[in-house]
Design a protein around this motif. Structure first.
Motif, PDB file in Angstrom:
ATOM      1  N   VAL A  94     -52.433  44.522  75.567  1.00  0.00           N
ATOM      2  CA  VAL A  94     -53.288  44.036  74.623  1.00  0.00           C
ATOM      3  C   VAL A  94     -54.062  42.609  74.918  1.00  0.00           C
ATOM      4  O   VAL A  94     -53.415  41.807  75.991  1.00  0.00           O
ATOM      5  CB  VAL A  94     -52.349  43.692  73.282  1.00  0.00           C
ATOM      6  N   THR A  95     -55.058  42.395  74.404  1.00  0.00           N
ATOM      7  CA  THR A  95     -55.761  41.110  74.792  1.00  0.00           C
ATOM      8  C   THR A  95     -55.555  39.925  73.576  1.00  0.00           C
ATOM      9  O   THR A  95     -55.330  40.269  72.604  1.00  0.00           O
ATOM     10  CB  THR A  95     -57.207  41.442  75.126  1.00  0.00           C
ATOM     11  N   MET A  96     -55.759  38.572  74.266  1.00  0.00           N
ATOM     12  CA  MET A  96     -55.733  37.612  73.238  1.00  0.00           C
ATOM     13  C   MET A  96     -56.744  37.804  72.166  1.00  0.00           C
ATOM     14  O   MET A  96     -56.476  37.504  70.936  1.00  0.00           O
ATOM     15  CB  MET A  96     -55.812  36.304  73.816  1.00  0.00           C
ATOM     16  N   ARG A  97     -58.069  38.338  72.516  1.00  0.00           N
ATOM     17  CA  ARG A  97     -58.923  38.491  71.555  1.00  0.00           C
ATOM     18  C   ARG A  97     -58.411  39.429  70.373  1.00  0.00           C
ATOM     19  O   ARG A  97     -58.806  39.226  69.166  1.00  0.00           O
ATOM     20  CB  ARG A  97     -60.397  38.924  72.260  1.00  0.00           C
ATOM     21  N   GLU A  98     -57.935  40.569  70.761  1.00  0.00           N
ATOM     22  CA  GLU A  98     -57.420  41.521  69.986  1.00  0.00           C
ATOM     23  C   GLU A  98     -56.322  40.896  68.910  1.00  0.00           C
ATOM     24  O   GLU A  98     -56.764  40.974  67.597  1.00  0.00           O
ATOM     25  CB  GLU A  98     -56.803  43.002  70.466  1.00  0.00           C
ATOM     26  N   LEU A  99     -55.389  40.246  69.497  1.00  0.00           N
ATOM     27  CA  LEU A  99     -54.403  39.631  68.619  1.00  0.00           C
ATOM     28  C   LEU A  99     -54.885  38.596  67.629  1.00  0.00           C
ATOM     29  O   LEU A  99     -54.502  38.475  66.581  1.00  0.00           O
ATOM     30  CB  LEU A  99     -53.349  39.133  69.889  1.00  0.00           C
ATOM     31  N   LEU A 100     -55.882  37.727  68.341  1.00  0.00           N
ATOM     32  CA  LEU A 100     -56.309  36.622  67.413  1.00  0.00           C
ATOM     33  C   LEU A 100     -57.071  37.264  66.124  1.00  0.00           C
ATOM     34  O   LEU A 100     -57.158  36.720  65.335  1.00  0.00           O
ATOM     35  CB  LEU A 100     -57.570  36.051  68.195  1.00  0.00           C
ATOM     36  N   GLU A 101     -57.874  38.458  66.448  1.00  0.00           N
ATOM     37  CA  GLU A 101     -58.631  39.198  65.341  1.00  0.00           C
ATOM     38  C   GLU A 101     -57.494  39.665  64.378  1.00  0.00           C
ATOM     39  O   GLU A 101     -57.853  39.591  63.166  1.00  0.00           O
ATOM     40  CB  GLU A 101     -59.470  40.562  65.937  1.00  0.00           C
ATOM     41  N   LEU A 102     -56.482  40.376  64.818  1.00  0.00           N
ATOM     42  CA  LEU A 102     -55.293  40.731  63.920  1.00  0.00           C
ATOM     43  C   LEU A 102     -54.603  39.530  63.164  1.00  0.00           C
ATOM     44  O   LEU A 102     -54.367  39.568  62.021  1.00  0.00           O
ATOM     45  CB  LEU A 102     -54.248  41.513  64.603  1.00  0.00           C
ATOM     46  N   ALA A 103     -54.880  38.377  63.699  1.00  0.00           N
ATOM     47  CA  ALA A 103     -54.262  37.146  63.127  1.00  0.00           C
ATOM     48  C   ALA A 103     -55.281  36.298  62.354  1.00  0.00           C
ATOM     49  O   ALA A 103     -55.185  35.259  62.086  1.00  0.00           O
ATOM     50  CB  ALA A 103     -53.624  36.291  63.936  1.00  0.00           C
ATOM     51  N   GLY A 104     -56.499  36.868  62.151  1.00  0.00           N
ATOM     52  CA  GLY A 104     -57.324  36.327  61.176  1.00  0.00           C
ATOM     53  C   GLY A 104     -58.050  35.116  61.929  1.00  0.00           C
ATOM     54  O   GLY A 104     -59.053  34.377  61.403  1.00  0.00           O
ATOM     55  N   GLY A 105     -58.106  35.283  63.269  1.00  0.00           N
ATOM     56  CA  GLY A 105     -58.843  34.399  64.232  1.00  0.00           C
ATOM     57  C   GLY A 105     -58.419  32.750  64.193  1.00  0.00           C
ATOM     58  O   GLY A 105     -57.368  32.548  63.651  1.00  0.00           O
ATOM     59  N   VAL A 106     -59.101  32.074  64.805  1.00  0.00           N
ATOM     60  CA  VAL A 106     -58.623  30.440  64.849  1.00  0.00           C
ATOM     61  C   VAL A 106     -58.849  30.040  63.317  1.00  0.00           C
ATOM     62  O   VAL A 106     -59.773  30.578  62.689  1.00  0.00           O
ATOM     63  CB  VAL A 106     -59.567  29.691  65.757  1.00  0.00           C
ATOM     64  N   HIS A 124     -60.792  33.299  79.045  1.00  0.00           N
ATOM     65  CA  HIS A 124     -59.862  34.386  79.571  1.00  0.00           C
ATOM     66  C   HIS A 124     -59.177  35.186  78.212  1.00  0.00           C
ATOM     67  O   HIS A 124     -58.235  36.020  78.361  1.00  0.00           O
ATOM     68  CB  HIS A 124     -58.324  33.570  79.661  1.00  0.00           C
ATOM     69  N   LEU A 125     -60.042  35.537  77.328  1.00  0.00           N
ATOM     70  CA  LEU A 125     -59.655  35.999  76.030  1.00  0.00           C
ATOM     71  C   LEU A 125     -59.380  37.580  76.172  1.00  0.00           C
ATOM     72  O   LEU A 125     -58.739  38.287  75.395  1.00  0.00           O
ATOM     73  CB  LEU A 125     -60.792  35.792  74.725  1.00  0.00           C
ATOM     74  N   ASP A 126     -60.276  37.943  77.173  1.00  0.00           N
ATOM     75  CA  ASP A 126     -60.057  39.443  77.297  1.00  0.00           C
ATOM     76  C   ASP A 126     -58.960  40.099  78.389  1.00  0.00           C
ATOM     77  O   ASP A 126     -59.191  41.084  79.105  1.00  0.00           O
ATOM     78  CB  ASP A 126     -61.732  40.139  77.846  1.00  0.00           C
ATOM     79  N   VAL A 127     -58.258  39.031  79.057  1.00  0.00           N
ATOM     80  CA  VAL A 127     -57.424  39.268  79.864  1.00  0.00           C
ATOM     81  C   VAL A 127     -56.305  39.958  79.335  1.00  0.00           C
ATOM     82  O   VAL A 127     -56.002  39.908  78.393  1.00  0.00           O
ATOM     83  CB  VAL A 127     -56.861  37.919  80.424  1.00  0.00           C
ATOM     84  N   PRO A 128     -55.809  41.250  79.936  1.00  0.00           N
ATOM     85  CA  PRO A 128     -54.793  42.164  79.543  1.00  0.00           C
ATOM     86  C   PRO A 128     -53.381  41.392  79.602  1.00  0.00           C
ATOM     87  O   PRO A 128     -53.258  40.902  80.438  1.00  0.00           O
ATOM     88  CB  PRO A 128     -54.889  43.396  80.413  1.00  0.00           C
ATOM     89  N   LEU A 129     -52.909  41.296  78.497  1.00  0.00           N
ATOM     90  CA  LEU A 129     -51.476  40.509  78.387  1.00  0.00           C
ATOM     91  C   LEU A 129     -50.378  41.505  78.728  1.00  0.00           C
ATOM     92  O   LEU A 129     -49.577  42.109  78.099  1.00  0.00           O
ATOM     93  CB  LEU A 129     -51.300  40.070  77.121  1.00  0.00           C
ATOM     94  N   ASP A 130     -50.317  41.625  80.258  1.00  0.00           N
ATOM     95  CA  ASP A 130     -49.166  42.214  80.930  1.00  0.00           C
ATOM     96  C   ASP A 130     -49.190  41.269  82.082  1.00  0.00           C
ATOM     97  O   ASP A 130     -49.624  40.396  82.440  1.00  0.00           O
ATOM     98  CB  ASP A 130     -49.291  43.554  81.218  1.00  0.00           C
ATOM     99  N   TYR A 131     -47.938  41.474  82.641  1.00  0.00           N
ATOM    100  CA  TYR A 131     -47.570  40.647  84.043  1.00  0.00           C
ATOM    101  C   TYR A 131     -48.428  40.563  85.111  1.00  0.00           C
ATOM    102  O   TYR A 131     -48.775  39.374  85.314  1.00  0.00           O
ATOM    103  CB  TYR A 131     -46.235  41.215  84.520  1.00  0.00           C
TER     104      TYR A 131
END
Ligand SMILES: Cc1cc2nc3c(=O)[nH]c(=O)nc-3n(C[C@H](O)[C@H](O)[C@H](O)COP(=O)(O)O)c2cc1C
Ligand code: SF4
Length: 437
Positions: free
Chosen positions: A259-271, A294-301
């Protein structure tokens, strides 16, 4: 991308932490499935699932279990690392509070697989409420016959001890943890030998993170292919991402790796409203900072590694434009200097000097040479320290300078508290307005 609540699926139920609440959703069902398998088959299933350690380094869990020599005539131990103390990291404690039986069931299956008759959960002493909850769950599991002798009539015996540490970040490092568990001062051991060969009481030992072990019951219940169907090619499964800081809805977001940080931030209502992202950590303070690019970096190892950082504990700390990088980096460095166990010179002395230089820059009294001095100090710690605490201490500094060099330069003449004045709360603003009226 949608969330995949598995570990956290029932956390909002009022009795999720009790054995009845856990059983209602099939809890302890995986145990009989595991007992119906040969221990080696359980290890193979965990290998096939692709589960990687959730404590930070991402080492394959099944492979670690496979390193335990069998038929060696020695006792084997499972030790669960519940020391969670990296700044920003906050997933194991909610997991143990909300669903301690998931961990207990995982401990039993893992111990059975590696043929251990004694298991320990090492938990930090400051979290008394969590330790109490865990101990209550262990008592319930004993009373229900899931722990003790002849478990489920299989002839398999397991004793599980919850050990409360005194509270030290270094006791999360697995070999320091083992020393602490044995009653010594918690300091890292020289490796080799690795814990799989000579761990607790010099016997073969597996040390795993809370989330790693808590992931096992669902792997056994649903099969390794099911788990491996989540995530990316080399980083399988779902995991807990902990969003904190300047985000509208902080909390645990369980999602597939990748998942990307952009997607997670969206789910969390943004900054938070009216502000924008300045920097973030992908996995706690020991992982190099990342920025909006780096918002679109895939959050995997692999993805986070390629972006120049590490996935670590998936502790996503969000900082907006009101935050001074110099001040944040200093606070983290003060933490590392305080928590340095003192065993090796680069970390013991180096973290002390890093704090002195950073304090100068924060106060606006830095000199031309200070940035080079910080980088030189980091260079003398990274790769030269005895354990990863020293390496981690350098991450925020080098990445902070890499992305926010100008802020460090500004620290030669302007204090950070003038560049980034501390915010006043609404209550404070009301009070002061009232005082002047
Ligand atoms: C300073 C330091 C602190 C650590 N703290 C923790 C911790 O609190 N919890 C944890 O699971 N791993 C921690 N680790 C990583 C452990 O040494 C070890 O890699 C981990 O427990 C292995 O479990 P896993 O394979 O399931 O991830 C820490 C490492 C270092 C260097
Ligand atoms: S790196 Fe720091 S914490 Fe690790 S052994 Fe050296 S002094 Fe101790």
């Amino acid at each position: 991308m949608t969330l995949t609540p598995v570990l956290s699926a029932h956390w909002d139920e009022p009795d999720a932490f009790t054995i009845d609440g856990y059983r209602r959703h099939g809890g302890y069902g995986a145990l009989d499935t595991a007992f119906g398998m040969h221990p080696d088959e359980v290890i193979q299933a965990v290998k096939d699932s692709g589960l990687r350690g959730r404590g930070g380094a991402g080492f394959p869990t099944g492979m670690k279990w496979g390193f335990i020599p069998q038929g060696d005539g020695k006792p084997h131990y499972l030790v669960v690392n519940a020391d969670e103390s990296e700044p920003g990291t906050c997933k194991d404690i909610p997991l143990m509070m909300a669903s301690p039986h998931t961990l207990v069931e995982g401990v039993i299956i893992a111990s059975y697989a590696i043929r251990a008759n004694h298991a320990f959960i090492y938990i930090r002493g400051e979290t008394v409420h969590v330790a109490r909850r865990l101990m209550a769950a262990v008592r319930e599991a004993y009373a229900a016959g899931h722990l003790g002798t002849n478990i489920h009539g299989t002839g398999y015996d397991l004793e599980l001890v919850v050990h409360i540490g005194a509270g030290a970040y270094i006791c999360g490092e697995e070999t320091a943890l083992l020393d602490s568990l044995e009653g010594f001062r918690g300091q890292p051991r020289l490796r080799p030998p690795f814990p799989a060969v000579a761990g607790l009481y010099a016997a073969p030992t597996v040390v795993n993170n809370v989330e790693s072990i808590a992931s096992v019951p669902q792997i056994i219940a649903n099969g390794p292919e099911w788990f491996a169907s989540f995530g990316t090619e080399k980083s399988k499964g779902y995991t807990l991402f902990s969003l904190s800081g300047h985000v509208t809805k902080p909390g645990q977001y369980e999602a597939p790796l990748g998942v990307t940080m952009r997607e997670l931030l969206e789910l969390a209502g943004g900054v938070r409203a009216g502000h924008e992202l300045k920097f973030w950590t992908p996995g706690g303070s020991s992982t190099p900072l990342l920025t909006a690019e780096h918002l679109d970096v895939p959050l995997d190892y692999e993805g986070v590694g390629e972006a120049g950082s590490m996935l670590g504990t998936k502790a996503l700390q969000v900082f907006d434009e009101t935050v001074s990088v110099v001040r944040s980096v200093l606070r983290w460095t003060e933490f590392y200097a305080h928590e340095s166990c003192g065993k090796c010179t680069p970390c013991r002395e180096g973290t002390y000097w890093l704090v002195q230089v950073l304090r100068r820059i924060e106060a606006g009294h830095g000199t031309e040479a200070d940035i080079a001095k910080l980088l030189d100090l980091c260079d003398n710690i990274l790769g030269r320290a005895f354990c990863a605490l020293g390496d981690g201490a350098t991450s925020p500094i080098t990445s902070g300078i890499q992305y926010f060099h100008d802020e460090f330069v500004a620290g030669m003449h302007t204090p950070a508290w003038e560049l980034f004045p501390p915010e006043r709360s609404t209550v404070w603003a009301d009070l002061t307005a009232g005082a002047s009226a």
